[in-house]
Design a protein around this motif. Structure first.
Motif, short mmCIF file in Angstrom:
data_model
loop_
_atom_site.label_atom_id
_atom_site.label_comp_id
_atom_site.label_asym_id
_atom_site.label_seq_id
_atom_site.Cartn_x
_atom_site.Cartn_y
_atom_site.Cartn_z
N UNK A 87 0.84 -1.20 0.00
CA UNK A 87 0.00 0.00 0.00
C UNK A 87 0.87 1.25 0.00
N UNK A 88 0.40 2.35 -0.59
CA UNK A 88 1.20 3.59 -0.59
C UNK A 88 1.55 4.07 0.81
N UNK A 89 0.63 3.89 1.76
CA UNK A 89 0.92 4.32 3.12
C UNK A 89 2.03 3.47 3.74
N UNK A 90 2.05 2.18 3.41
CA UNK A 90 3.12 1.32 3.91
C UNK A 90 4.47 1.72 3.31
N UNK A 91 4.46 2.06 2.04
CA UNK A 91 5.72 2.47 1.38
C UNK A 91 6.28 3.72 2.04
N UNK A 92 5.44 4.72 2.24
CA UNK A 92 5.91 5.97 2.84
C UNK A 92 6.32 5.78 4.30
N UNK A 93 5.57 4.92 5.02
CA UNK A 93 5.94 4.66 6.41
C UNK A 93 7.28 3.95 6.50
N UNK A 94 7.52 2.98 5.60
CA UNK A 94 8.81 2.29 5.60
C UNK A 94 9.96 3.21 5.21
N UNK A 95 9.73 4.06 4.20
CA UNK A 95 10.78 5.00 3.80
C UNK A 95 11.07 6.01 4.89
N UNK A 96 10.03 6.48 5.56
CA UNK A 96 10.25 7.45 6.64
C UNK A 96 11.03 6.83 7.79
N UNK A 97 10.75 5.55 8.07
CA UNK A 97 11.49 4.88 9.14
C UNK A 97 12.95 4.64 8.74
N UNK A 98 13.19 4.29 7.48
CA UNK A 98 14.56 4.06 7.05
C UNK A 98 15.36 5.36 6.92
N UNK A 99 14.68 6.45 6.60
CA UNK A 99 15.37 7.73 6.44
C UNK A 99 15.36 8.58 7.70
N UNK A 100 14.83 8.03 8.79
CA UNK A 100 14.77 8.81 10.04
C UNK A 100 16.15 9.26 10.54
N UNK A 101 17.25 8.50 10.35
CA UNK A 101 18.56 9.04 10.79
C UNK A 101 18.97 10.31 10.07
N UNK A 102 18.40 10.59 8.91
CA UNK A 102 18.77 11.80 8.17
C UNK A 102 18.19 13.07 8.78
N UNK A 103 17.30 12.93 9.76
CA UNK A 103 16.75 14.12 10.42
C UNK A 103 17.84 14.90 11.15
N UNK A 104 18.92 14.24 11.49
CA UNK A 104 20.01 14.93 12.18
C UNK A 104 20.66 15.98 11.27
N UNK A 105 20.51 15.80 9.97
CA UNK A 105 21.08 16.76 9.01
C UNK A 105 20.05 17.79 8.56
N UNK A 106 18.93 17.89 9.32
CA UNK A 106 17.87 18.88 9.06
C UNK A 106 17.24 18.69 7.67
#
Length: 317
Positions: free
Chosen positions: A182-201
């Motif tokens: 599902x599109x929501x699952x795709x975005x949720x998975x990508x957001x979880x995998x890219x969460x370490x990038x929040x440190x770079x604003x």
């Protein structure tokens, strides 16, 4: 003509729910990247095996035949055309090779009628005797009437296999991922995998929201194209009488109408989000799915180890 049913590109299959639907979207994303990277620098046998494994995976997953039959049929037809075209295409520059070694000459004893002893002469051949059954040219059909000369070499066959299998793997693996996730699952998975990038604003939430809207917008684009094609068919336009100039003008009008309808849909989506008080993704976060790795997810990740071992020892370079 029904684009949404014949070519379900970017569409999510809600029913029936197969075991492929139940795998964590992050694990499926890792496998998608694996299928996209594994063909690189692989031998033809490995590339054909990857394409065949995608077909077997679709059948084993229990996905209905109606959901992938037409799409796979058109894709296989495209890959077959690319394979045949690359096979007969020239594999190098159109230069005539020149021999870099002298002709193969052998001493042949001949008996003269006037001499008692046999004399020796040199018998030269244009090609050296081949110690193995290696052939560079597999097929060479000379030119006949309107049919051009067809030559299939070892290099052209290798390029044909690489191009056709790469197109099939690239398109169908992505389509299978979108079909079972599902599109929501795709975005949720990508957001979880890219969460370490929040440190770079980095705006991770905005990126995932844009991706969600884009995935939701793909069926709307196909629907608008389908409606415009049906509207043109119902008018029974005689294209031969119109000519090239008027036909081009008509297609420009249709393209302008398609762009106008898509912009109207985008404006309606923006208005709906504004009415519901949407300001930023960080303040309106909705947890659609609970991302937890289960035993089937760990099993799928564990299969990656023998897969890459086979890629290293069997896939070659």
């Amino acid at each position: 003509m029904d684009l949404l049913r014949s070519l379900p590109i970017g569409s999510y299959l809600e029913q029936p729910v197969t075991w492929l639907h139940k795998i964590d979207p992050r694990v499926k994303l890792v496998w998608l990247m694996t299928f996209l990277i594994a063909p690189l620098l692989g031998n033809p046998l490995w590339r054909i095996g990857l394409a065949a494994s995608l077909i077997v995976l679709t059948i084993v997953a229990g996905i209905p035949f109606r959901a992938w039959s037409k799409q796979m049929g058109w894709l296989l037809l495209l890959c077959l055309f690319m394979f045949l075209f690359a096979c007969v295409a020239p594999d190098s520059l159109g230069a005539k090779p020149q021999p870099r070694v002298p002709e193969f000459c052998a001493d042949v004893a001949t008996v003269s009628s006037t001499a008692e002893k046999p004399s020796k002469q040199l018998e030269c051949k244009s090609q050296l005797p081949q110690p193995t059954s290696y052939r560079y040219v597999y097929f060479d059909q000379p030119k006949f009437v309107f049919i051009p000369r067809l030559v299939v070499t070892r290099r052209s066959l290798d390029v044909a296999v690489r191009v056709s299998t790469l197109i099939f793997t690239l398109i169908y693996s992505t389509s299978l991922y979108l079909l079972t996730t599902a599109p929501e699952e795709i975005t949720a998975g990508l957001e979880d995998l890219m969460s370490p990038l929040r440190r770079f604003n980095l705006p991770i939430s905005e990126i995932t929201l844009t991706l969600t809207l884009s995935l939701r917008f793909i069926p709307l684009v196909l629907e608008e194209v389908q409606n415009l094609v049906r509207s043109i068919r119902t008018r029974a336009i005689d294209w031969k009488k119109l000519g090239i100039r008027r036909s081009t003008q008509l297609w420009l009008i249709v393209s302008e109408k398609l762009l106008e309808n898509l912009l109207l849909r985008a404006e309606q989506i923006a208005t709906a989000m504004d009415v519901r008080g949407f300001t930023t993704p960080n303040e309106h976060r909705v947890q659609w799915h609970q991302l937890r790795l289960r035993w089937r997810d760990w099993l799928a990740l564990g299969i990656l180890i023998p897969f890459w071992c086979a890629r290293w020892f069997v896939g070659g370079v």
